[in-house]
Motif scaffolding. Structure first.
Motif, PDB file in Angstrom:
ATOM      1  N   PRO A 369       0.976  -1.195  -0.078  1.00  0.00           N
ATOM      2  CA  PRO A 369      -0.070   0.100  -0.082  1.00  0.00           C
ATOM      3  C   PRO A 369       0.689   1.225   0.164  1.00  0.00           C
ATOM      4  N   SER A 370       2.108   1.249   0.354  1.00  0.00           N
ATOM      5  CA  SER A 370       2.893   2.362   0.511  1.00  0.00           C
ATOM      6  C   SER A 370       3.268   2.709  -0.663  1.00  0.00           C
ATOM      7  N   TYR A 371       3.328   1.677  -1.890  1.00  0.00           N
ATOM      8  CA  TYR A 371       3.743   1.854  -3.236  1.00  0.00           C
ATOM      9  C   TYR A 371       2.505   2.390  -4.057  1.00  0.00           C
ATOM     10  N   SER A 372       1.675   1.283  -4.094  1.00  0.00           N
ATOM     11  CA  SER A 372       0.519   1.140  -5.071  1.00  0.00           C
ATOM     12  C   SER A 372      -0.536   2.179  -4.608  1.00  0.00           C
ATOM     13  N   LYS A 373      -0.807   2.446  -3.438  1.00  0.00           N
ATOM     14  CA  LYS A 373      -1.817   3.164  -2.938  1.00  0.00           C
ATOM     15  C   LYS A 373      -1.314   4.729  -2.760  1.00  0.00           C
ATOM     16  N   ALA A 374      -0.255   4.835  -2.350  1.00  0.00           N
ATOM     17  CA  ALA A 374       0.221   6.176  -1.881  1.00  0.00           C
ATOM     18  C   ALA A 374       0.949   6.742  -2.857  1.00  0.00           C
ATOM     19  N   ILE A 375       1.984   6.266  -3.432  1.00  0.00           N
ATOM     20  CA  ILE A 375       2.894   7.169  -4.373  1.00  0.00           C
ATOM     21  C   ILE A 375       2.855   7.085  -5.850  1.00  0.00           C
ATOM     22  N   TYR A 376       2.671   5.747  -6.219  1.00  0.00           N
ATOM     23  CA  TYR A 376       2.758   5.245  -7.739  1.00  0.00           C
ATOM     24  C   TYR A 376       1.996   6.180  -8.692  1.00  0.00           C
ATOM     25  N   GLY A 377       0.857   6.473  -8.260  1.00  0.00           N
ATOM     26  CA  GLY A 377       0.057   7.398  -9.259  1.00  0.00           C
ATOM     27  C   GLY A 377       0.327   8.783  -9.020  1.00  0.00           C
ATOM     28  N   PRO A 378       0.463   9.490  -8.238  1.00  0.00           N
ATOM     29  CA  PRO A 378       0.916  10.987  -8.054  1.00  0.00           C
ATOM     30  C   PRO A 378       2.072  11.062  -8.663  1.00  0.00           C
ATOM     31  N   TYR A 379       3.191  10.215  -8.527  1.00  0.00           N
ATOM     32  CA  TYR A 379       4.529  10.482  -8.839  1.00  0.00           C
ATOM     33  C   TYR A 379       4.465  10.211 -10.408  1.00  0.00           C
ATOM     34  N   SER A 380       3.747   9.137 -11.125  1.00  0.00           N
ATOM     35  CA  SER A 380       3.722   9.102 -12.438  1.00  0.00           C
ATOM     36  C   SER A 380       3.088  10.072 -13.072  1.00  0.00           C
ATOM     37  N   MET A 381       2.005  10.891 -12.629  1.00  0.00           N
ATOM     38  CA  MET A 381       1.555  11.953 -13.046  1.00  0.00           C
ATOM     39  C   MET A 381       2.419  13.193 -13.167  1.00  0.00           C
ATOM     40  N   ALA A 382       3.135  13.344 -11.795  1.00  0.00           N
ATOM     41  CA  ALA A 382       3.887  14.416 -11.661  1.00  0.00           C
ATOM     42  C   ALA A 382       5.207  14.568 -12.807  1.00  0.00           C
ATOM     43  N   ILE A 383       5.770  13.288 -12.887  1.00  0.00           N
ATOM     44  CA  ILE A 383       6.848  13.429 -13.654  1.00  0.00           C
ATOM     45  C   ILE A 383       6.502  13.612 -15.294  1.00  0.00           C
ATOM     46  N   ASN A 384       5.558  12.713 -15.703  1.00  0.00           N
ATOM     47  CA  ASN A 384       5.052  12.868 -17.037  1.00  0.00           C
ATOM     48  C   ASN A 384       4.743  14.198 -17.545  1.00  0.00           C
ATOM     49  N   ASP A 385       3.812  14.860 -16.500  1.00  0.00           N
ATOM     50  CA  ASP A 385       3.167  16.253 -16.904  1.00  0.00           C
ATOM     51  C   ASP A 385       4.273  17.359 -16.829  1.00  0.00           C
ATOM     52  N   TYR A 386       5.259  17.168 -15.960  1.00  0.00           N
ATOM     53  CA  TYR A 386       6.304  18.126 -15.394  1.00  0.00           C
ATOM     54  C   TYR A 386       7.060  18.339 -16.446  1.00  0.00           C
ATOM     55  N   LEU A 387       7.885  17.098 -17.162  1.00  0.00           N
ATOM     56  CA  LEU A 387       8.928  16.840 -18.000  1.00  0.00           C
ATOM     57  C   LEU A 387       8.433  17.775 -19.210  1.00  0.00           C
ATOM     58  N   ARG A 388       7.252  17.124 -19.988  1.00  0.00           N
ATOM     59  CA  ARG A 388       6.607  17.742 -21.228  1.00  0.00           C
ATOM     60  C   ARG A 388       6.255  19.110 -21.004  1.00  0.00           C
ATOM     61  N   ARG A 389       5.416  19.277 -20.145  1.00  0.00           N
ATOM     62  CA  ARG A 389       4.619  20.837 -20.272  1.00  0.00           C
ATOM     63  C   ARG A 389       5.523  21.849 -19.645  1.00  0.00           C
ATOM     64  N   GLU A 390       6.309  21.662 -18.434  1.00  0.00           N
ATOM     65  CA  GLU A 390       6.909  22.668 -18.018  1.00  0.00           C
ATOM     66  C   GLU A 390       8.217  22.713 -18.320  1.00  0.00           C
ATOM     67  N   LEU A 391       9.012  21.525 -18.713  1.00  0.00           N
ATOM     68  CA  LEU A 391      10.503  21.664 -19.004  1.00  0.00           C
ATOM     69  C   LEU A 391      10.456  21.726 -20.656  1.00  0.00           C
ATOM     70  N   GLY A 392       9.594  21.156 -21.257  1.00  0.00           N
ATOM     71  CA  GLY A 392       9.582  20.992 -22.898  1.00  0.00           C
ATOM     72  C   GLY A 392      10.348  20.086 -23.308  1.00  0.00           C
ATOM     73  N   VAL A 393      10.323  18.667 -22.670  1.00  0.00           N
ATOM     74  CA  VAL A 393      10.739  17.365 -23.135  1.00  0.00           C
ATOM     75  C   VAL A 393       9.970  17.212 -24.090  1.00  0.00           C
ATOM     76  N   GLU A 394      10.288  16.536 -25.326  1.00  0.00           N
ATOM     77  CA  GLU A 394       9.832  16.120 -26.573  1.00  0.00           C
ATOM     78  C   GLU A 394      10.184  14.827 -26.773  1.00  0.00           C
ATOM     79  N   THR A 395       9.557  13.665 -26.660  1.00  0.00           N
ATOM     80  CA  THR A 395       9.544  12.195 -27.020  1.00  0.00           C
ATOM     81  C   THR A 395       8.663  11.558 -27.150  1.00  0.00           C
ATOM     82  N   ASP A 396       8.476  10.498 -27.883  1.00  0.00           N
ATOM     83  CA  ASP A 396       7.362   9.400 -27.871  1.00  0.00           C
ATOM     84  C   ASP A 396       7.475   8.339 -26.861  1.00  0.00           C
ATOM     85  N   LEU A 397       8.529   8.378 -26.260  1.00  0.00           N
ATOM     86  CA  LEU A 397       8.888   7.213 -25.405  1.00  0.00           C
ATOM     87  C   LEU A 397       7.848   7.354 -24.168  1.00  0.00           C
ATOM     88  N   GLY A 398       7.305   6.199 -23.525  1.00  0.00           N
ATOM     89  CA  GLY A 398       7.024   6.193 -22.136  1.00  0.00           C
ATOM     90  C   GLY A 398       7.899   6.274 -20.971  1.00  0.00           C
TER      91      GLY A 398
END
Length: 505
Positions: A369-398
């Motif tokens: 629960p300390s991974y799947s329930k608490a951190i996995y979803g929020p951190y996945s959203m954070a890095i994917n949104d932040y790198l592309r939208r705020e830092l301008g990283v362009e890639t088709d990779l997941g």
């Protein structure tokens, strides 16, 4: 806007015979000399308030492409760097290379959890808020003290082998140390940071990597470090490997079990001072408990009664249950058994965080629960949104958060033994007596328990005059210490002091 910057700089992916044999890195590992072919990065300027200061900084986010001498592409490393603007003399500015562990983890946790200038918003205790989640300024970023370079090892984040290249050349203890070490050497050379104070910070297996790099960078390239910050450390895997006939992990985990049982009020007595209680359990674990386990089947009935009484007092588990386990509590059982009467499971990464299973009679939890329930979803959203939208990283990779793509991980350098590279760290300190190391420990961390770290350090046999090069800090949190806001704030104070003390002349 993506900038492509062509570079003519050698990057040696490999090692030399002069390296520490304790690391298991030999000239046979990745002998080909590689050239850093180009950088493909996005650069932007930003401002935040942190540490009572306005920080103006530049982000450089993107790929370091690598090829061999014949021009054949070999791999590309993804990295995100943060450098403070308006620095009078850049060589006086410290730089810290940061990574997580796994093996198979990207740097997302340290990047978006506590060290970078932007972070994921969580509850005060470190649990997820309702989605969609929010990225906010981080007043506790380390950027006020050091420039930061977050590294995603190959097959994590956006980092990949080149098309057609065998990924196995990057996936293993030896291979990982060489490739990450060579990335650091290339970055320092390209961005002219050889004369800057240099630090490493890793978490979990990232501390294993840090210990290995302390020797590799020093002996391969003459790159002497100023400091290493080890967050939730493991450098001796014998302390964590639960197997029949190997009693050490049962001893190492007992103080953490006790801390978690106290947190959830499962002990027969009330605990008013957690630190004093933990100190009492430490003494029992390395004294009477260790001696009792050494007896094996020679335990008397009186011995068994003493064991049952003490372990019940320290863990809250029933005496019958303890007797049935031969007084050896396996982590996979503890996370299920402690709160079985409440139909809750404990988090492995953080024993404060609870989960719910379908089968309440099971031997172990169905998910952490300390991974799947608490951190996995929020951190996945954070890095994917932040790198592309705020830092301008362009890639088709997941972006690979925590991936199985690195399996199987090669431990052939320690075949038929436990990986223990604490000797590499000791050797690095003895050769470089200015190298300081700080260990950050969470009391409720069941992945890398604090008592195991203490045991490992106490068995490194560091010269007495250099023992003060190592410091220990403790927090009422778990593996990701920083998700608990009070612990994050305390850790930030401790880390800032560590930089100040390490760099004073």
């Amino acid at each position: 806007m993506i900038q492509k910057i062509m570079i003519a700089c050698l990057l040696v992916l490999g090692s030399a015979g002069s390296l520490l044999h304790a690391q298991g890195i030999s000239a046979a590992a990745n002998p080909n000399q590689l050239i850093m072919k180009e950088l493909e990065v996005a650069e932007k300027n930003h401002n935040i308030q942190a540490g009572g200061k306005n920080l103006s900084y530049k982000t450089t986010a993107g790929f370091m492409h690598m090829s061999n001498e014949e021009g054949k592409d070999k791999a590309k490393f993804y990295f995100t760097s943060y450098t403070l603007n308006n620095v009078t003399n850049p060589v006086d500015r410290p730089i810290t290379f940061v990574f997580n562990g796994g093996p198979g983890s990207s740097s997302v946790w340290l990047h978006m959890g506590g060290l970078g200038p932007r972070m994921i918003e969580m509850t005060e205790d470190g649990e997820a808020l309702p989605p969609p989640y929010r990225v906010i300024d981080n007043p506790n970023t380390w950027l006020d003290k050091t420039d930061l370079v977050f590294i995603d090892p190959i097959e994590t984040g956006y980092s990949r082998p080149a098309i057609g290249e065998d990924k196995k050349q990057f996936l293993g203890y030896v291979e990982d140390i060489a490739s990450v070490g060579d990335f650091i050497r290339a970055y320092v050379s390209e961005f002219q940071r050889w004369n800057s104070p240099k630090f490493l910070s890793g978490e979990s297996y990232g501390t294993t990597r840090s210990a290995g790099l302390s020797g590799y960078l020093q002996d391969r390239y003459g790159m002497y470090l100023n400091g290493i910050i080890m967050i939730s450390a493991v450098t001796n895997f014998a302390t964590l490997n639960f197997t029949r006939g190997h009693d050490l992990p049962y001893i190492m985990y007992l103080p953490t079990y006790a801390a978690i049982a106290a947190y959830h009020n499962k002990l027969p007595q009330e605990i008013n001072d957690v630190e004093n209680f933990i100190e009492e359990v430490r003494g029992y674990a390395k004294g009477e408990y260790a001696s009792m386990l050494m007896k094996g089947d020679q335990l008397t009935e009186a011995d068994k009664q003493k064991l049952a009484d003490k372990l019940h007092q320290y863990t809250g588990l029933s005496k019958d249950y303890l007797d049935n386990t031969h007084y050896r509590i396996h982590i996979s059982r503890f996370v299920k058994e402690l709160l079985r009467d409440q139909k809750n499971t404990l988090g492995r990464l953080d024993g404060r965080i609870l989960g719910l299973d379908y089968d309440h009679a099971g031997e172990g939890f169905e998910f952490d629960p300390s991974y799947s329930k608490a951190i996995y979803g929020p951190y996945s959203m954070a890095i994917n949104d932040y790198l592309r939208r705020e830092l301008g990283v362009e890639t088709d990779l997941g972006y690979e958060i925590l991936t199985g793509r690195v399996r199987p991980w090669n431990y052939s350098n320690v075949q038929n033994q436990y990986l223990n590279n604490s000797e590499t760290l000791r050797n690095a300190i003895h050769k470089n007596p200015y190298l300081k190391v700080m260990f950050i420990n969470g009391y409720y961390d069941l992945a890398t328990p604090f008592f195991a770290t203490e045991y490992t350090v106490d068995h490194m046999m560091i010269a007495p005059e250099l023992r003060d090069n190592i410091s220990m800090k403790y927090y009422e949190s778990g593996h990701m210490v920083y998700i608990h806001k009070p612990s994050l704030e305390k850790m930030t104070v401790d880390v800032r002091e560590f930089y100040d003390v390490t760099l004073q002349k």
